[in-house]
Design an enzyme around this catalytic site. Structure first.
Site, PDB file in Angstrom:
ATOM      1  N   ASP A   1       0.834  -1.202   0.000  1.00  0.00           N
ATOM      2  CA  ASP A   1       0.000   0.000   0.000  1.00  0.00           C
ATOM      3  C   ASP A   1       0.873   1.258   0.000  1.00  0.00           C
ATOM      4  OD1 ASP A   1      -2.302   1.471   0.011  1.00  0.00           O
ATOM      5  OD2 ASP A   1      -2.786   1.115   2.115  1.00  0.00           O
ATOM      6  N   GLY A   2       0.368   2.319  -0.582  1.00  0.00           N
ATOM      7  CA  GLY A   2       1.044   3.614  -0.486  1.00  0.00           C
ATOM      8  C   GLY A   2       1.679   4.095  -1.779  1.00  0.00           C
TER       9      GLY A   2
ATOM     10  N   ARG B   1      -0.032   9.281 -10.144  1.00  0.00           N
ATOM     11  CA  ARG B   1      -0.133   8.038  -9.372  1.00  0.00           C
ATOM     12  C   ARG B   1       0.561   6.871 -10.069  1.00  0.00           C
ATOM     13  NH1 ARG B   1      -3.728   7.482  -5.393  1.00  0.00           N
ATOM     14  NH2 ARG B   1      -4.079   5.312  -5.950  1.00  0.00           N
TER      15      ARG B   1
ATOM     16  N   HIS C   1       2.943   3.492  -8.917  1.00  0.00           N
ATOM     17  CA  HIS C   1       2.760   2.058  -9.230  1.00  0.00           C
ATOM     18  C   HIS C   1       4.003   1.506  -9.917  1.00  0.00           C
ATOM     19  CE1 HIS C   1      -1.234   2.305  -7.773  1.00  0.00           C
ATOM     20  NE2 HIS C   1      -1.736   2.997  -8.788  1.00  0.00           N
TER      21      HIS C   1
ATOM     22  N   SER D   1      -7.081  -5.736  -5.872  1.00  0.00           N
ATOM     23  CA  SER D   1      -8.247  -6.274  -5.159  1.00  0.00           C
ATOM     24  C   SER D   1      -9.501  -6.174  -6.018  1.00  0.00           C
ATOM     25  CB  SER D   1      -8.460  -5.493  -3.851  1.00  0.00           C
ATOM     26  OG  SER D   1      -8.951  -4.199  -4.145  1.00  0.00           O
ATOM     27  N   THR D   2     -10.543  -6.896  -5.622  1.00  0.00           N
ATOM     28  CA  THR D   2     -11.813  -6.799  -6.368  1.00  0.00           C
ATOM     29  C   THR D   2     -12.319  -5.347  -6.322  1.00  0.00           C
ATOM     30  OG1 THR D   2     -12.882  -7.641  -4.364  1.00  0.00           O
ATOM     31  CG2 THR D   2     -12.639  -9.189  -6.163  1.00  0.00           C
TER      32      THR D   2
ATOM     33  N   ASN E   1     -10.447  -2.719  -6.356  1.00  0.00           N
ATOM     34  CA  ASN E   1      -9.614  -1.847  -7.203  1.00  0.00           C
ATOM     35  C   ASN E   1     -10.217  -1.617  -8.591  1.00  0.00           C
ATOM     36  OD1 ASN E   1      -6.391  -2.982  -5.888  1.00  0.00           O
ATOM     37  ND2 ASN E   1      -7.669  -1.272  -5.280  1.00  0.00           N
TER      38      ASN E   1
ATOM     39  N   ARG F   1     -11.522   1.914  -9.334  1.00  0.00           N
ATOM     40  CA  ARG F   1     -10.657   3.091  -9.539  1.00  0.00           C
ATOM     41  C   ARG F   1     -10.905   3.665 -10.938  1.00  0.00           C
ATOM     42  NH1 ARG F   1      -4.990   2.577  -6.339  1.00  0.00           N
ATOM     43  NH2 ARG F   1      -5.923   1.870  -4.413  1.00  0.00           N
TER      44      ARG F   1
ATOM     45  N   LEU G   1      -7.119  -5.388   7.265  1.00  0.00           N
ATOM     46  CA  LEU G   1      -6.798  -6.524   6.385  1.00  0.00           C
ATOM     47  C   LEU G   1      -7.328  -6.331   4.972  1.00  0.00           C
ATOM     48  CD1 LEU G   1      -7.342  -9.614   8.719  1.00  0.00           C
ATOM     49  CD2 LEU G   1      -5.185  -8.665   7.900  1.00  0.00           C
TER      50      LEU G   1
ATOM     51  N   GLU H   1       1.515 -13.545  12.070  1.00  0.00           N
ATOM     52  CA  GLU H   1       1.997 -12.375  12.804  1.00  0.00           C
ATOM     53  C   GLU H   1       1.807 -11.155  11.897  1.00  0.00           C
ATOM     54  OE1 GLU H   1       3.084 -12.266  15.937  1.00  0.00           O
ATOM     55  OE2 GLU H   1       2.639 -14.411  16.072  1.00  0.00           O
TER      56      GLU H   1
HETATM   57  C1  FPP Z   1      -1.702   0.299  -3.398  1.00  0.00           C
HETATM   58  O1  FPP Z   1      -1.285   1.633  -3.533  1.00  0.00           O
HETATM   59  C2  FPP Z   1      -1.246  -0.518  -4.489  1.00  0.00           C
HETATM   60  C3  FPP Z   1      -2.051  -1.070  -5.453  1.00  0.00           C
HETATM   61  C4  FPP Z   1      -3.489  -0.877  -5.520  1.00  0.00           C
HETATM   62  C5  FPP Z   1      -1.527  -1.905  -6.518  1.00  0.00           C
HETATM   63  C6  FPP Z   1      -0.253  -2.631  -6.242  1.00  0.00           C
HETATM   64  C7  FPP Z   1       0.482  -2.650  -7.501  1.00  0.00           C
HETATM   65  C8  FPP Z   1       1.831  -2.622  -7.626  1.00  0.00           C
HETATM   66  C9  FPP Z   1       2.765  -2.700  -6.493  1.00  0.00           C
HETATM   67  C10 FPP Z   1       2.483  -2.479  -8.955  1.00  0.00           C
HETATM   68  C11 FPP Z   1       2.182  -3.535  -9.948  1.00  0.00           C
HETATM   69  C12 FPP Z   1       2.142  -4.902  -9.430  1.00  0.00           C
HETATM   70  C13 FPP Z   1       2.836  -5.928  -9.952  1.00  0.00           C
HETATM   71  C14 FPP Z   1       2.653  -7.298  -9.427  1.00  0.00           C
HETATM   72  C15 FPP Z   1       3.785  -5.701 -11.015  1.00  0.00           C
HETATM   73  P1  FPP Z   1      -2.386   2.748  -3.609  1.00  0.00           P
HETATM   74  O2  FPP Z   1      -2.490   3.184  -5.021  1.00  0.00           O
HETATM   75  O3  FPP Z   1      -3.648   2.276  -2.987  1.00  0.00           O
HETATM   76  O4  FPP Z   1      -1.703   3.840  -2.714  1.00  0.00           O
HETATM   77  P2  FPP Z   1      -2.438   4.968  -1.888  1.00  0.00           P
HETATM   78  O5  FPP Z   1      -3.212   4.277  -0.810  1.00  0.00           O
HETATM   79  O6  FPP Z   1      -1.290   5.761  -1.375  1.00  0.00           O
HETATM   80  O7  FPP Z   1      -3.299   5.740  -2.866  1.00  0.00           O
END
Ligand code: FPP
Length: 238
Positions: free
Chosen positions: A18-19, A31, A35, A63-64, A66, A69, A193, A205
């Protein structure tokens, strides 16, 4: 000098990455740049798990929820996934890691879905470890699908209700065959979670760090392992 491995490392690490968005925002970047940097952290953690002989790694990549977005962000994430699979398959071969995926894979666009199938097939005999990507994944959805399949087997007379055990449920989940995660890492400080592996994380843990996912590297990984090594796991006993 390579870092010494802490004693009793986890066998399976699960990560809520996350983040990415906040990382980009803090730099005045779109954004998508977050990623992109997050995909680089994925490459790093696969290397680190291999170096520290942690055989199983599961990453919550999409996630489902996501899907809700903005369309441009979803498309960019899917493209990033496809490119990651194309470019990083060689790392999986090098470390003899099998690629696995959980989630509603049928919802993925043809590009990443095809690449996913190709890499899973090409790595299926690797036995040093598994990298599981949770894609279009939701734990309640996974559990519901498992319950439905168990009910269908019962209706067909293949299973009596009184024979249904925790093991029956576990073997109908998409993680069947994988050990349960020992350690859950969540980056960027949120204490939840988010519908991730609710069944499988029962005794894991939990380690939450304020570090944003694109900044998660060797140093943060070592801190997580050290903290895990200090935990006394009792599994409900004394
Ligand atoms: C959360 O950050 C991250 C995601 C929703 C996607 C995770 C994807 C990657 C790490 C990159 C691509 C993945 C692979 C396997 C190549 P956020 O966008 O929710 O961050 P925020 O909460 O700061 O907005």
């Amino acid at each position: 000098m390579p870092d010494p491995a802490p004693p009793n490392p986890p066998r399976h690490i699960a990560v809520i990455m996350d983040g990415n968005g906040r990382w980009a925002q803090a730099r005045g970047l779109p954004r998508l740049e977050g990623h992109r940097a997050g995909a680089e952290s994925v490459r790093r953690i696969v290397e680190l798990c291999s170096e520290f002989k942690i055989p199983h790694l599961t990453l919550y990549a999409f996630s489902t929820e996501n899907w809700n977005r903005p369309r441009a962000e979803v498309e960019a994430l899917m493209l990033l996934l496809e490119r990651f699979l194309k470019e990083r398959a060689k790392d999986l071969h090098k470390h003899k890691i099998r690629l696995h995926a959980i989630g509603q894979l049928e919802r993925l666009p043809a590009g990443p879905a095809g690449e996913l199938r190709r890499v899973m097939e090409a790595t299926r005999l690797h036995a040093a470890g598994t990298l599981t990507l949770a894609l279009s994944y939701g734990s309640r959805d996974e559990i519901t699908a498992a319950v439905r399949r168990i009910a269908e087997e019962a209706v067909r007379g293949e299973l009596r209700p009184e024979e249904i055990t925790e093991d029956t449920v576990a073997t109908h989940l998409q993680t069947a065959g994988l050990p349960e995660p020992d350690l859950l890492i969540r980056t960027s400080g949120e204490m939840r979670l988010s519908n991730f592996m609710l069944w499988q994380l029962s005794y894991a843990e939990l380690y939450v760090t304020p570090c944003l996912w694109p900044d998660f590297g060797r140093e943060e990984f070592m801190l997580a392992l050290e903290e895990y090594g200090r935990r006394k796991r009792r599994f409900g006993g004394v």
